[in-house]
Design a protein around this motif. Structure first.
Motif, mmCIF file in Angstrom:
data_model
loop_
_atom_site.group_PDB
_atom_site.id
_atom_site.type_symbol
_atom_site.label_atom_id
_atom_site.label_comp_id
_atom_site.label_asym_id
_atom_site.label_seq_id
_atom_site.Cartn_x
_atom_site.Cartn_y
_atom_site.Cartn_z
ATOM 1 N N UNK A 24 0.830 -1.214 0.000
ATOM 2 C CA UNK A 24 0.000 0.000 0.000
ATOM 3 C C UNK A 24 0.862 1.260 0.000
ATOM 4 N N UNK A 25 1.927 1.251 0.793
ATOM 5 C CA UNK A 25 2.825 2.407 0.831
ATOM 6 C C UNK A 25 3.468 2.607 -0.535
ATOM 7 N N UNK A 32 12.784 -4.989 7.068
ATOM 8 C CA UNK A 32 13.010 -4.996 5.618
ATOM 9 C C UNK A 32 14.142 -4.095 5.138
ATOM 10 N N UNK A 33 14.512 -3.075 5.902
ATOM 11 C CA UNK A 33 15.605 -2.185 5.517
ATOM 12 C C UNK A 33 16.873 -2.636 6.235
ATOM 13 N N UNK A 62 15.387 5.256 -0.888
ATOM 14 C CA UNK A 62 15.173 3.949 -1.510
ATOM 15 C C UNK A 62 14.816 2.867 -0.490
ATOM 16 N N UNK A 63 14.313 3.280 0.656
ATOM 17 C CA UNK A 63 13.964 2.336 1.714
ATOM 18 C C UNK A 63 12.463 2.366 1.976
ATOM 19 N N UNK A 64 11.982 1.320 2.636
ATOM 20 C CA UNK A 64 10.584 1.346 3.065
ATOM 21 C C UNK A 64 10.357 2.548 3.972
ATOM 22 N N UNK A 122 6.127 2.388 11.557
ATOM 23 C CA UNK A 122 7.108 2.484 10.471
ATOM 24 C C UNK A 122 8.420 1.823 10.872
ATOM 25 N N UNK A 123 8.862 2.104 12.085
ATOM 26 C CA UNK A 123 10.139 1.569 12.551
ATOM 27 C C UNK A 123 10.098 0.045 12.650
#
Length: 120
Positions: free
Chosen positions: A24-25, A95-96, A57-59, A88-89
């Motif tokens: 979604x993001x 994933x990051x 370039x990260x989530x 978010x964190x």
């Protein structure tokens, strides 16, 4: 259930898959995130501290941009709500993989107040 500003069906409870949130993001800001030069943060009890985040370039960068742009047509500095920072964190930690993002996520776990600006 709301995660990163997106509504998910109640029957999913607290177990919404991170992939669904990321999808979604991405759909919301993937075409805009490359225009971000950096994110600026003010934080602390009196917003006395400042830091910048230069990744786009990260989530985390995509989620930050989505948060910043939501109901902010004037693109003014925006108070950063704890629940959104935490969500978010938590996803970003999974994933990051870069160190700059990991360090920022650690700051988001604290109870300091934050304001965010996206410099485009």
């Amino acid at each position: 259930m709301f995660i990163c500003g997106f509504h998910f069906p109640a029957e999913e409870g607290n177990d919404v898959a991170f992939d669904k949130v990321i999808e979604k993001v991405d759909a919301e800001v993937s075409d805009k995130v490359s225009s971000v030069k950096e994110f600026k943060f003010k934080y602390g009890k009196q917003f006395e501290n400042e830091l910048t985040y230069s990744k786009n370039d990260t989530f985390l960068a995509k989620a930050l941009l989505n948060y910043f742009l939501f109901e902010n047509d004037a693109k003014e500095e925006k108070y950063f709500i704890y629940t959104d920072r935490y969500q978010m964190a938590e996803i970003s930690k999974k994933v990051d993989t870069d160190e700059e993002t990991a360090e920022l996520c650690k700051k988001f776990d604290g109870m300091d107040m934050f304001k965010v600006t996206a410099v485009m």
